[in-house]
Motif scaffolding. Structure first.
Motif, short mmCIF file in Angstrom:
data_model
loop_
_atom_site.label_atom_id
_atom_site.label_comp_id
_atom_site.label_asym_id
_atom_site.label_seq_id
_atom_site.Cartn_x
_atom_site.Cartn_y
_atom_site.Cartn_z
N GLY A 257 0.84 -1.19 0.00
CA GLY A 257 0.00 0.00 0.00
C GLY A 257 0.87 1.24 0.00
O GLY A 257 2.10 1.16 -0.03
N ALA A 258 0.23 2.39 0.03
CA ALA A 258 0.97 3.65 0.13
C ALA A 258 1.71 3.65 1.47
O ALA A 258 1.41 2.87 2.37
CB ALA A 258 0.00 4.83 0.05
N GLY B 167 9.02 4.39 -2.81
CA GLY B 167 8.97 5.84 -2.71
C GLY B 167 10.27 6.47 -3.15
O GLY B 167 11.20 5.80 -3.61
N ARG B 168 10.32 7.77 -2.97
CA ARG B 168 11.49 8.56 -3.33
C ARG B 168 12.40 8.68 -2.11
O ARG B 168 11.93 8.89 -1.00
CB ARG B 168 11.04 9.95 -3.78
CG ARG B 168 12.18 10.89 -4.08
CD ARG B 168 11.69 12.13 -4.74
NE ARG B 168 11.92 11.91 -6.18
CZ ARG B 168 11.57 12.75 -7.12
NH1 ARG B 168 10.92 13.85 -6.83
NH2 ARG B 168 11.84 12.48 -8.37
N ARG C 294 9.74 8.36 0.89
CA ARG C 294 8.57 9.22 0.99
C ARG C 294 7.72 9.09 -0.27
O ARG C 294 8.23 8.95 -1.37
CB ARG C 294 9.03 10.67 1.17
CG ARG C 294 7.90 11.65 1.46
CD ARG C 294 8.44 13.04 1.71
NE ARG C 294 9.26 13.15 2.89
CZ ARG C 294 8.80 13.34 4.13
NH1 ARG C 294 7.51 13.44 4.33
NH2 ARG C 294 9.63 13.44 5.14
N ASP C 295 6.40 9.10 -0.06
CA ASP C 295 5.46 9.25 -1.17
C ASP C 295 4.48 10.35 -0.78
O ASP C 295 4.70 11.06 0.20
CB ASP C 295 4.78 7.91 -1.53
CG ASP C 295 3.81 7.40 -0.48
OD1 ASP C 295 3.50 8.13 0.50
OD2 ASP C 295 3.33 6.26 -0.64
N SER C 296 3.42 10.50 -1.53
CA SER C 296 2.48 11.60 -1.27
C SER C 296 1.73 11.44 0.05
O SER C 296 1.10 12.38 0.52
CB SER C 296 1.49 11.73 -2.42
OG SER C 296 0.72 10.54 -2.53
N GLY D 54 16.46 11.53 -4.28
CA GLY D 54 15.53 11.81 -5.37
C GLY D 54 15.19 10.59 -6.20
O GLY D 54 14.20 10.58 -6.92
N ASP D 55 16.02 9.54 -6.12
CA ASP D 55 15.74 8.31 -6.85
C ASP D 55 14.57 7.57 -6.20
O ASP D 55 14.32 7.72 -5.01
CB ASP D 55 16.97 7.39 -6.88
CG ASP D 55 18.11 7.93 -7.73
OD1 ASP D 55 17.92 8.97 -8.41
OD2 ASP D 55 19.18 7.32 -7.71
N PHE D 56 13.90 6.76 -6.99
CA PHE D 56 12.79 5.95 -6.50
C PHE D 56 13.25 4.51 -6.32
O PHE D 56 13.87 3.95 -7.23
CB PHE D 56 11.60 5.99 -7.48
CG PHE D 56 10.91 7.31 -7.52
CD1 PHE D 56 9.83 7.57 -6.69
CD2 PHE D 56 11.35 8.31 -8.38
CE1 PHE D 56 9.19 8.79 -6.72
CE2 PHE D 56 10.70 9.54 -8.42
CZ PHE D 56 9.62 9.79 -7.58
#
Length: 130
Positions: free
Chosen positions: A34-35, A53-54, A70-72, A99-101
């Motif tokens: 999930g998120a 995430g990033r 981190r994600d939204s 900054g990479d995912f």
């Protein structure tokens, strides 16, 4: 060369190194639990969860690394150690920047300070940020 151009040049060099190792620097689909907010809700010591995430922070402790993903919806800390993921993945991880995912799978544990953390045993590069 100004700072911005040298940073872009460094990231392009890492991109080429990833490609030379046979890694796909622009990834593919990665199934998560999930998120990140949902992963934090499902968090239970010993459970295995997947998150993507990033990378927004990286603390290098020698053979171990703490990374903020981190994600939204939020942030979660992940712990990466060579014993868990293997030397090949650590070499790949050295080419990853802020900054990479990435996508990770790991076991839930609390650090000494009580921070919910995933101890990574699988890691995939999902997107290289240039």
């Amino acid at each position: 060369m100004d700072d911005e151009n040298s940073l872009i040049a460094q990231r392009r060099e890492k991109l080429e190194a990833l490609q030379a190792q046979g890694a796909n620097p622009f990834g593919r689909a990665f199934e998560t639990s999930g998120a990140i907010a949902e992963v934090r809700e499902k968090f239970a010591e010993g459970a295995t969860l997947r998150a993507a995430g990033r990378i927004t922070a990286h603390r290098d402790m020698g053979k171990s690394h703490f990374v903020d993903l981190r994600d939204s919806t939020g942030r979660i800390q992940v712990y990466i150690h060579a014993k868990e993921v293997g030397a090949e993945v650590i070499e790949l991880f050295k080419l990853v920047d802020l900054g990479d995912f990435i996508g990770v799978e790991g076991d839930c544990f609390l650090t000494k300070t009580g921070e919910p953390t995933l101890k990574v045993h699988k890691l995939e590069l999902l997107g290289k940020s240039l």
